[in-house]
Design a protein around this motif. Structure first.
Motif, short mmCIF file in Angstrom:
data_model
loop_
_atom_site.label_atom_id
_atom_site.label_comp_id
_atom_site.label_asym_id
_atom_site.label_seq_id
_atom_site.Cartn_x
_atom_site.Cartn_y
_atom_site.Cartn_z
N ARG A 87 15.70 56.08 93.37
CA ARG A 87 15.90 55.72 91.97
C ARG A 87 15.51 54.26 91.71
NH1 ARG A 87 21.48 55.58 88.96
NH2 ARG A 87 20.63 55.11 86.91
N GLU A 88 14.73 54.06 90.67
CA GLU A 88 14.29 52.74 90.24
C GLU A 88 13.51 51.98 91.31
OE1 GLU A 88 17.73 50.90 88.48
OE2 GLU A 88 17.64 52.25 86.77
N ILE A 89 12.97 52.73 92.27
CA ILE A 89 12.09 52.12 93.28
C ILE A 89 10.73 52.81 93.25
CG2 ILE A 89 11.73 51.77 95.76
CD1 ILE A 89 14.81 51.35 95.95
N ASN A 90 10.75 54.13 93.40
CA ASN A 90 9.47 54.85 93.39
C ASN A 90 9.58 56.18 92.65
OD1 ASN A 90 10.91 56.46 95.13
ND2 ASN A 90 9.71 55.97 96.95
N ASP A 91 10.51 56.28 91.70
CA ASP A 91 10.73 57.55 91.01
C ASP A 91 9.90 57.66 89.73
OD1 ASP A 91 12.25 55.54 89.83
OD2 ASP A 91 13.87 56.88 89.22
N SER A 92 8.61 57.32 89.86
CA SER A 92 7.72 57.52 88.73
C SER A 92 6.39 58.07 89.25
CB SER A 92 7.46 56.19 88.00
OG SER A 92 6.65 55.35 88.79
N PHE A 93 5.69 58.75 88.37
CA PHE A 93 4.37 59.28 88.72
C PHE A 93 3.44 58.15 89.14
CE2 PHE A 93 0.08 59.95 86.88
CZ PHE A 93 -0.40 60.83 87.84
N GLU A 94 3.45 57.05 88.39
CA GLU A 94 2.54 55.94 88.67
C GLU A 94 2.80 55.35 90.06
OE1 GLU A 94 4.38 56.22 85.90
OE2 GLU A 94 2.77 56.78 84.50
N ALA A 95 4.06 55.15 90.39
CA ALA A 95 4.40 54.56 91.69
C ALA A 95 3.96 55.47 92.84
CB ALA A 95 5.90 54.29 91.78
N GLN A 96 4.19 56.78 92.69
CA GLN A 96 3.81 57.71 93.75
C GLN A 96 2.30 57.84 93.86
OE1 GLN A 96 5.62 59.19 96.12
NE2 GLN A 96 7.55 58.33 95.37
N LEU A 97 1.63 57.83 92.71
CA LEU A 97 0.17 57.94 92.71
C LEU A 97 -0.44 56.75 93.45
CD1 LEU A 97 -2.32 59.55 91.62
CD2 LEU A 97 -2.32 57.96 89.68
N GLU A 98 0.06 55.56 93.12
CA GLU A 98 -0.50 54.38 93.76
C GLU A 98 -0.19 54.37 95.26
OE1 GLU A 98 0.41 50.40 92.38
OE2 GLU A 98 -1.17 49.65 93.72
N LEU A 99 1.02 54.75 95.62
CA LEU A 99 1.38 54.81 97.04
C LEU A 99 0.45 55.76 97.79
CD1 LEU A 99 3.22 54.24 99.48
CD2 LEU A 99 4.74 56.06 98.66
N CYS A 100 0.29 56.96 97.27
CA CYS A 100 -0.55 57.95 97.97
C CYS A 100 -1.99 57.47 98.07
CB CYS A 100 -0.48 59.31 97.26
SG CYS A 100 1.15 60.06 97.39
N ARG A 101 -2.50 56.88 97.01
CA ARG A 101 -3.88 56.36 97.04
C ARG A 101 -4.04 55.28 98.09
NH1 ARG A 101 -5.25 56.19 90.88
NH2 ARG A 101 -6.22 58.23 90.68
N GLU B 286 19.99 58.23 94.32
CA GLU B 286 19.58 59.62 94.13
C GLU B 286 18.79 59.83 92.84
OE1 GLU B 286 22.60 62.41 95.13
OE2 GLU B 286 21.49 64.10 94.28
N VAL B 287 17.73 60.65 92.96
CA VAL B 287 16.90 61.03 91.82
C VAL B 287 17.09 62.52 91.61
CG1 VAL B 287 14.51 61.15 90.95
CG2 VAL B 287 15.20 59.25 92.44
N GLN B 288 17.17 62.95 90.36
CA GLN B 288 17.30 64.38 90.07
C GLN B 288 16.11 65.14 90.65
OE1 GLN B 288 19.86 66.09 88.47
NE2 GLN B 288 20.85 64.10 88.78
N GLU B 289 16.40 66.27 91.29
CA GLU B 289 15.35 67.07 91.91
C GLU B 289 14.29 67.48 90.88
OE1 GLU B 289 16.95 69.91 94.82
OE2 GLU B 289 15.46 71.30 94.01
N GLN B 290 14.72 67.78 89.68
CA GLN B 290 13.79 68.18 88.62
C GLN B 290 12.72 67.11 88.38
OE1 GLN B 290 13.93 71.24 87.75
NE2 GLN B 290 12.11 71.01 86.47
N ARG B 291 13.17 65.87 88.41
CA ARG B 291 12.25 64.75 88.21
C ARG B 291 11.24 64.64 89.36
NH1 ARG B 291 11.46 60.39 85.19
NH2 ARG B 291 10.79 58.46 86.20
#
Ligand code: PLP
Ligand code: SF4
Length: 348
Positions: free
Chosen positions: A269-283, A308-313
């Motif tokens: 939560r509030e570290i990598n729980d966004s599409f942008e953060a995960q996209l950049e990490l994977c790239r 904790e981040v909601q599984e749905q997210r």
């Protein structure tokens, strides 16, 4: 030593990209690591009051300068700082009631002293209780590491179990972090494991090449090259900001020595729980030839619930990644359920 101290006391200066911390041997890097929230906050020009000494008593702060230097000074919301700073939330009364001290059933999977087996074909050796950084969300923060056998003598019983059981063809060196152990001991262990004919793969679960990149030293590369069994490394990087030039160099050395390098991240939560953060990490990972392997749903460890981040997210983020990245760059989003025959994939 004087330069090290100067770097440490320089605060903001030392955190700027143009002035990375002086490189010292990895053993020195372990010694000079920040061991309290207060020291770390001062280095970042942040107020002491953000830290919690009570939470530190439960699980001490440990942050190498190499990792702290990648944090943004004077930013209390920094995504690296959040992973490692002990905060009052950890000991707050409202922690989830389902959080436990052994969320993934480690204590039920014990096959011998320091040897766990949960899944067919692969066993996991707890080789060390120490880590190169203390992650506040760590699911092993309550593991009874003091009881873990150490060194060649301590490892003997695990080696005997492995030798007798030819259904195990992969050994995972974990901890703690196996790369906190000296290379001559690791070399001994790799050699001993290579004597077991049915062991085909050695997998090292480590965060050391990320937090103290100079850990990937000549001696380490030597024992890797000496292994008959195929060597895999599973790194642990949660955010692209953790990757600097030194980390890239370390990974390149591993790849050149023949290691297949994977990464696991934890959804935080509030570290990598966004599409942008995960996209950049994977790239960033695939650009340095590291395959994103797992994205873990947080294990419910007591003291870590605020991550904790909601599984749905998580499901939505991973689904969006799939339409932006090559298939090999999308990690499997998994949760560990005690008693299951593998990590459990989470899918929409
Ligand atoms: C996660 C884990 C493994 C590795 O599982 P893979 O799906 O092979 O990565 C092995 N042993 C234990 C005890 C584990 O917790
Ligand atoms: S490095 Fe790994 S084992 Fe060590 S504290 Fe962090 S998550 Fe836990």
């Amino acid at each position: 030593m004087a330069t090290i101290l100067a770097t440490m006391c320089d605060g903001v200066e030392a955190t700027s990209e143009s002035n990375p911390p002086t490189t010292v041997r990895w053993q020195e890097a372990m010694k000079r690591a920040f061991r309290s929230g207060r020291e770390l906050l001062r280095y970042l020009n942040l107020p002491d009051s953000l830290a919690s000494e009570r939470a530190e008593r439960d699980f001490p702060v440990f942050v190498p300068l190499e990792f702290a230097a990648r944090m943004r000074p004077a930013d209390p919301a920094d995504v690296l700082l959040r992973q490692v700073l002990a905060v009052p939330l950890e000991t707050a009364a409202e922690v989830a009631s389902s959080a436990t001290c052994d969320p993934v059933g480690d204590l039920r999977a014990v096959r011998g002293p320091g040897l766990l087996q949960k899944y067919r074909g692969r066993a996991l050796m707890i080789t060390s209780g120490a880590c190169g950084v203390h992650c506040r969300y760590c699911f092993r923060r309550h593991f009874p590491y003091a009881e873990v056998p150490k060194g060649p003598q301590g490892w003997q019983s695990s080696l005997e179990i492995l030798l007798r059981d030819d259904s195990i063809d992969e050994i995972i060196l974990s901890g703690g972090d196996p790369l906190t152990i000296a290379d001559d001991q690791l070399q001994w262990l790799i050699h001993a494991l290579n004597q077991i004919p049915h062991l085909a793969r050695i997998r090292v679960h480590t965060r050391m090449p990320v937090v103290i990149p100079q850990r990937v030293c000549g001696q380490l590369l030597e024992w890797i090259r000496s292994s008959r069994a195929a060597v895999y490394f599973v790194l642990h990087i949660n955010h692209a900001q953790e990757i600097d030039q030194a980390v890239q160099t370390a990974v390149k050395s591993l790849s050149s020595a023949g290691v297949t390098v994977l990464n696991q991240a934890v959804l935080l939560r509030e570290i990598n729980d966004s599409f942008e953060a995960q996209l950049e990490l994977c790239r960033r990972l695939i650009n340095m030839q590291v395959i994103p392997y797992y994205l873990h749903q947080l294990d419910r460890v007591s003291g870590g619930s605020h991550f904790e981040v909601q599984e749905q997210r998580g499901l939505q983020i991973v689904d969006a990644l799939r339409s932006h990245l090559p298939g090999y760059a999308v990690p499997q989003y998994v949760r560990e359920i005690a008693g299951e025959t593998s990590k459990t994939p989470l899918v929409l």
